[in-house]
Design an enzyme around this catalytic site. Structure first.
Site, PDB file in Angstrom:
ATOM      1  N   CYS A 131       0.618  -1.276   0.305  1.00  0.00           N
ATOM      2  CA  CYS A 131       0.206  -0.179  -0.443  1.00  0.00           C
ATOM      3  C   CYS A 131       0.510   1.729  -0.020  1.00  0.00           C
ATOM      4  CB  CYS A 131      -1.048  -0.056   1.132  1.00  0.00           C
ATOM      5  SG  CYS A 131      -1.896   1.435   0.954  1.00  0.00           S
ATOM      6  N   MET A 152      -4.606   5.292  -5.440  1.00  0.00           N
ATOM      7  CA  MET A 152      -3.608   4.599  -4.396  1.00  0.00           C
ATOM      8  C   MET A 152      -2.153   4.864  -5.228  1.00  0.00           C
ATOM      9  SD  MET A 152      -6.484   2.949  -6.624  1.00  0.00           S
ATOM     10  CE  MET A 152      -5.276   1.392  -7.448  1.00  0.00           C
TER      11      MET A 152
END
Length: 389
Positions: free
Chosen positions: A104, A314
């Protein structure tokens, strides 16, 4: 009938970039969960509140979106010349599943601050005031991340005036550098091509750029999908047929990238690869009401995460965008004007984001040494999470 009492586990709830997650020091986890496996996954699922057939995660710390159903485990690094190891777990919302296949990028910005506050960094290497350089080993993809964390009076500085589209309030800027960002699962372009023809049964055939950088990502042209590239979340996420089509494209692309052997395996690999569609610059109104003009951006990008259109972008996909934009011939570079560039400013549903990447062609193979972007992070709550024993 007797019931076991709840157990409590030390944890910190942190916003990193446009995501939120529950952070743990590895040594604070129950001993049975300090190793990878079913007991760790079961614990993290219960912490987040999954699986939840209602899709709300009401009985846990999750926020019922891919951006807020996340967990992080940090420990002293096992790698030379690194400070900490960072392991990311993407928790499915409605399924009993934790995906460990990728990173992430947004929460990467919070790892350095958490490590400092958790006492995992030698105080001697931290400045009283200025930027602390934290070298992070991203254990999911076996890559190095360097975070520049602002310090004030010996403590992590969280407040500031840095604004990030997709986050309502300003905070302190954290520069995050992804070193050698090609994903750890193979070549940057797994097929050897900058553009491929991807055949998706029952859907059609599409020109795609498939890249392993930051996170494995499949880029398509918005027009090939019948979109403008200016779409916001509701236009996609309220269309079940569109979501099903994107999942079939993602599964077919995963096979072509060599990430899975058969499309049936995609259900157990939800976090990667990502699917994104792109277009040349256009004016649109972001979800916040902010106007984005065509001259403000180099291209537009919309990306899906865990089966839904992301509300912003993201961080790992931003690395993929910056990397692909720096390489002439990719669909991303073509949408951004087809010129050589070391940074790209792209429009996403919440606004804009700039990411830098420098590409080099060596022995007819494209390499990107690092990608850089700015994020922010803030501790929202710290203490203990409780889960049924």
């Amino acid at each position: 009938m007797s019931f076991k009492p709840q157990i409590k586990v030390a944890a910190t709830y942190i916003r990193g970039g446009t995501s939120k997650g529950v952070f743990f020091n590895l040594s604070d986890l129950p001993e049975s969960a300090q190793q990878p496996g079913e007991e760790r996954d079961t614990l993290l699922l219960r912490v987040i509140g999954s699986p939840d057939p209602y899709g709300k995660q009401t009985d846990g710390m999750g926020g019922a979106t891919s951006s807020t159903s996340k967990t992080v485990i940090v420990s002293k690094s096992s790698q030379p010349d690194h400070d900490v190891d960072y392991l990311f777990g993407q928790v499915a919302i409605d399924k009993p599943f934790v995906d460990w296949s990728g990173n992430c990028g947004n929460l990467s910005a919070a790892v350095g601050p958490f490590a400092i506050s958790a006492g995992l960094i030698d105080r001697a290497q931290l400045p009283e005031n200025g930027l602390a350089t934290i070298r992070i080993w991203q254990a999911n993809i076996q890559k190095t991340i360097v975070a520049k964390v602002p310090m004030t009076n010996g403590e992590v500085q969280e407040t500031g005036d840095f604004e990030l589209d997709g986050v309502t309030f300003p905070a302190a800027e954290i520069q995050v550098e992804f070193v050698d960002p090609a994903d750890g699962e193979g070549a940057m372009f797994p097929t050897g091509n900058l553009v491929d023809s991807l055949e998706v049964p029952d859907i059609g055939t599409f020109d795609v750029t498939m890249i392993n950088a930051g996170i494995p990502t499949i880029f398509l042209k918005a027009t090939d999908l019948g979109y403008q590239g200016t779409e916001l979340q509701d236009a996609i996420n309220n269309d079940e047929q569109a979501l099903a089509r994107f999942e079939k494209i993602r599964a077919a692309g995963a096979v072509k990238m060599g990430l899975i052997r058969d499309v049936s395996e995609a259900v157990t690999r939800q976090h990667t690869p990502k699917v994104a569609f792109i277009s040349e610059p256009k004016a649109y109104q972001a979800s916040s009401g902010k106007s984005v003009e065509a001259e403000d951006v180099d291209l537009l990008v919309r990306a899906l995460s865990m089966g839904k259109l992301h509300h912003a972008m993201m961080g790992t996909a931003a690395v993929a965008i910056g990397t692909a934009a720096a390489i002439p011939g990719t669909l991303v570079n073509q949408a951004a004007g087809g010129v050589e560039r070391q940074s790209v400013n792209f429009g996403h549903p919440s606004g804009t984001l700039k990411v830098g990447a420098e590409a080099v062609l060596a022995d007819n193979v494209w390499q990107v040494k690092k990608a850089i972007m700015s994020r922010s992070a803030r501790v929202l709550m710290e203490g203990w999470v409780r889960v049924p024993g």
